[in-house]
Write a protein that holds these residues in place. Structure first.
Motif, PDB file in Angstrom:
ATOM      1  N   GLU A 126     -17.987 -13.043  21.325  1.00 37.89           N
ATOM      2  CA  GLU A 126     -17.348 -13.820  22.381  1.00 37.89           C
ATOM      3  C   GLU A 126     -15.830 -13.789  22.208  1.00 37.89           C
ATOM      4  O   GLU A 126     -15.326 -13.947  21.090  1.00 37.89           O
ATOM      5  N   VAL A 127     -15.113 -13.627  23.298  1.00 36.35           N
ATOM      6  CA  VAL A 127     -13.654 -13.660  23.264  1.00 36.35           C
ATOM      7  C   VAL A 127     -13.156 -14.658  24.297  1.00 36.35           C
ATOM      8  O   VAL A 127     -13.717 -14.776  25.396  1.00 36.35           O
ATOM      9  N   ASN A 129      -9.766 -14.670  25.120  1.00 35.35           N
ATOM     10  CA  ASN A 129      -8.656 -13.999  25.801  1.00 35.35           C
ATOM     11  C   ASN A 129      -8.885 -12.490  25.759  1.00 35.35           C
ATOM     12  O   ASN A 129      -8.398 -11.808  24.851  1.00 35.35           O
ATOM     13  N   PRO A 130      -9.627 -11.932  26.700  1.00 34.11           N
ATOM     14  CA  PRO A 130      -9.934 -10.494  26.680  1.00 34.11           C
ATOM     15  C   PRO A 130      -8.693  -9.609  26.655  1.00 34.11           C
ATOM     16  O   PRO A 130      -8.715  -8.522  26.061  1.00 34.11           O
ATOM     17  N   GLN A 131      -7.598 -10.050  27.270  1.00 34.70           N
ATOM     18  CA  GLN A 131      -6.400  -9.217  27.322  1.00 34.70           C
ATOM     19  C   GLN A 131      -5.832  -8.973  25.933  1.00 34.70           C
ATOM     20  O   GLN A 131      -5.209  -7.936  25.681  1.00 34.70           O
ATOM     21  N   TRP A 134      -7.178  -5.727  24.540  1.00 35.44           N
ATOM     22  CA  TRP A 134      -6.556  -4.543  25.136  1.00 35.44           C
ATOM     23  C   TRP A 134      -5.122  -4.362  24.644  1.00 35.44           C
ATOM     24  O   TRP A 134      -4.687  -3.230  24.383  1.00 35.44           O
ATOM     25  N   GLN A 178     -15.504  -4.798  27.670  1.00 38.23           N
ATOM     26  CA  GLN A 178     -15.479  -6.249  27.795  1.00 38.23           C
ATOM     27  C   GLN A 178     -16.021  -6.627  29.164  1.00 38.23           C
ATOM     28  O   GLN A 178     -15.681  -6.017  30.176  1.00 38.23           O
ATOM     29  N   SER A 179     -16.883  -7.654  29.167  1.00 34.16           N
ATOM     30  CA  SER A 179     -17.453  -8.133  30.417  1.00 34.16           C
ATOM     31  C   SER A 179     -17.967  -9.551  30.214  1.00 34.16           C
ATOM     32  O   SER A 179     -18.612  -9.842  29.204  1.00 34.16           O
ATOM     33  N   GLY A 181     -16.586 -12.254  29.277  1.00 33.15           N
ATOM     34  CA  GLY A 181     -16.152 -12.917  28.055  1.00 33.15           C
ATOM     35  C   GLY A 181     -16.805 -12.402  26.799  1.00 33.15           C
ATOM     36  O   GLY A 181     -16.715 -13.045  25.749  1.00 33.15           O
ATOM     37  N   LEU A 183     -17.066  -9.118  24.172  1.00 37.11           N
ATOM     38  CA  LEU A 183     -16.594  -7.825  23.694  1.00 37.11           C
ATOM     39  C   LEU A 183     -17.792  -7.064  23.137  1.00 37.11           C
ATOM     40  O   LEU A 183     -18.551  -7.597  22.329  1.00 37.11           O
TER      41      LEU A 183
END
Length: 573
Positions: A126-127, A129-131, A134, A178-179, A181, A183
């Protein structure tokens, strides 16, 4: 220790019954995308307080890790530089919880999963802040020149990083996506079909998933795990994958790879006789289950209990192993009061019978499957040595175990030399009849022939019988305390020997070890400083390691069980 525990904590499996039931109907539930025949599953379905755990743990910098990172940077391969940068980012995060969650885009509490779709490994985390993920990858690509390609399946776009090529020039790639929330990190290769990749990315569900079973809740109930964690290695599915061509997902993938390579390494195991015999063994040893038994975490202190059980339905071997259980005394189990302590529980009088039973079970019936027959031949060849061991053990019949501990010690500097100032310790042999065993021992040790001992009678100074150098400052005493033949040194050694005298022998374990890292290392560090010696860099990183650990091995009706408890205290305390 922290480097090992954090990945386990993040990825180690767990599920409360409530969370399990609530998430079973959720399309985003990871369990819905894990096949029920997965060979391996671990996961943290109840959020783990990763930020508090890091804060409560010692801030360790292992020089060997630094050397590994530097060695990767010395290579001229962009992919290795890329890996080194990620390792460095992770290592920096172990020293700063805020930095870790910021760099990798994590929440203060996380859930993570690792499992396999047959051969295909899948890591999910779980993330918040997906950005951030990247950005981290983009920065490393710019610094190293290791550039990704882009792929897309349905609505999910992912990155592809080349890893290696096989003999046919076909590549194996690392895939990052990522999708919703989550990873996902997995592998892309020739054996990964579009349907399999879709399942790894959470786009397609298997015909029967873990969410459709009670596997997780059953393991928690069977082994009394905390409802925060559980995991397993499924031996039955692994054997099925090796002994069949299409018995499960693993078997199908191995068959496809074998045909592509023109080699059939598992063909020998896929005969009817091997399939039947190996599956029979797997049914007796179906899986290894593991999970947390205790999770108490704050910013100042953390305590984690973890267990692993090699499950067995082989009652003959389990019965023989349980018969060997001996006595584990109380004093070795308290890591708060000891520097280091250990104990081996072994009923020596049962050794011969147990070895005979185990040997008979392993060699009957005679296997026809060639690899198994070869192993069985080796076991039979060692049978005579095991029999002699059992016969020799009869000389020590009545012994139920042996234990030892250092409760406290101090070192000082004297004329530029380290000197042992104090050494509180205890060594004990646990027996049905200590007096009889001691009298037998006297025949082999001339110095003891004039010594007479009685239960709770006066202790004998060993220094008079076996003189020790004065600089060691030792005055060990020999005595019998109840069912225990003891050698103790120092006041704490005497106190624990007196307590031990009140303990009756019982079959309560096989092995135990506990230690306090700070208590072990602090006197050594102080003595080195007094003597003006330089502590090796390899040991320096451990000096602030304020941690305690207790490890046990035992046998119960479920199988062979390993338990551990680790307690960390923040360096600030």
């Amino acid at each position: 220790m922290k480097k090992l525990l954090i990945p386990i904590a993040v990825v180690a499996v767990g599920a409360s019954a409530y969370m399990y039931q609530q998430q079973s109907s959720d399309d985003n539930n990871v369990l819905s995308y894990v096949p029920s025949d997965t060979p391996l599953f671990t996961g943290q379905l109840t959020p783990f307080p990763i930020k508090d755990y890091i804060a409560s743990s010692p801030h360790l910098i292992d020089p060997s890790d630094q050397a590994q990172i530097e060695a990767l940077h010395d290579q001229e391969t962009p992919s290795l530089h890329f890996l080194a940068n990620l390792m460095k980012a992770y290592q920096d995060g172990l020293k700063d919880a805020d930095l870790l969650v910021k760099t990798f885009g994590l929440a203060d509490q996380v859930r993570g999963y690792f499992y396999t779709l047959g051969l295909l490994p899948v890591l999910k985390l779980e993330v918040a802040n997906p950005q951030a993920i990247w950005d981290l990858l983009d920065q490393n690509e710019q610094e190293t020149g290791f550039i990704h390609k882009e792929g897309k399946l349905k609505d999910v776009t992912y990155r592809i990083y080349p890893l290696t090529e096989n003999n046919n020039g076909k590549s194996i790639n690392l895939l990052v996506a990522q999708s919703n929330g989550i990873l996902t990190i997995t592998i892309e290769g020739d054996f990964v079909s579009e349907d399999l990749l879709a399942m790894a990315l959470g786009l397609e569900k298997p015909s029967k998933s873990l969410a459709d079973t009670t596997t997780i809740s059953d393991i928690i109930e069977q082994h009394q795990f905390s409802d925060t964690s559980v995991g397993f290695i499924n031996n039955i599915e692994i054997i099925k994958g090796l002994t069949s061509k299409n018995g499960n997902q693993l078997a199908q993938q191995l068959t496809e790879l074998s045909e592509e390579e023109g080699q059939h390494p598992f063909e020998m195991l896929q005969t009817d006789v091997c399939k039947n015999e190996l599956n029979s063994i797997a049914q007796n040893w179906p899986r290894t289950a593991f999970g947390y038994t205790q999770v108490d975490i704050s910013k100042d202190e953390s305590t984690l209990g973890f267990s692993a059980i090699i499950e067995s339905k082989n009652q003959a071997i389990l019965g023989a192993l349980k018969a060997l259980r001996g006595f584990i005394p109380n004093y070795t189990q308290n890591f708060e009061n000891n520097v280091i302590a250990t104990s081996i529980g072994l009923d020596v009088s049962q050794l011969s019978n147990s070895l005979t039973t185990i040997l008979a079970d392993l060699t009957t019936p005679s296997y026809q499957c060639a690899p198994l027959a070869d192993i069985q031949y080796q076991i039979k060849a060692s049978g005579q040595s095991l029999a002699m061991l059992g016969m020799g053990a009869n000389m020590a019949a009545g012994v139920k175990g042996i234990s030892a501990a250092i409760f406290d010690y101090s070192i000082s500097e004297n004329n530029d030399q380290a000197q042992l100032d104090s050494f509180d310790s205890l060594l004990a042999i646990h027996l049905d009849n200590p007096i009889a065993i001691f009298n037998s021992l006297k025949m082999f040790v001339p110095q003891l022939q004039q010594v007479e001992l009685s239960d709770n009678g006066p202790a004998v100074s060993l220094n008079k019988l076996f003189p020790t150098p004065p600089e060691l400052n030792l005055d060990a005493k020999l005595a019998i305390k109840g069912n225990h033949l003891v050698i103790y040194n120092g006041n704490k050694g005497l106190q624990e020997a007196e307590k031990l005298a009140l303990e009756k022998l019982s079959a309560n374990g096989i092995y135990q070890l506990s230690f306090d890292a700070k208590k072990i290392l602090t006197p050594i560090s102080d003595a080195a400083k007094l003597a003006g010696e330089i502590i090796p860099e390899e040991a320096m990183f451990l000096m602030d390691y304020d941690a305690r650990m207790n490890i046990t091995l035992d046998i119960n009706d479920q199988g062979i069980r390993f338990d551990s408890i680790v307690n960390n205290k923040s360096p600030k305390k």
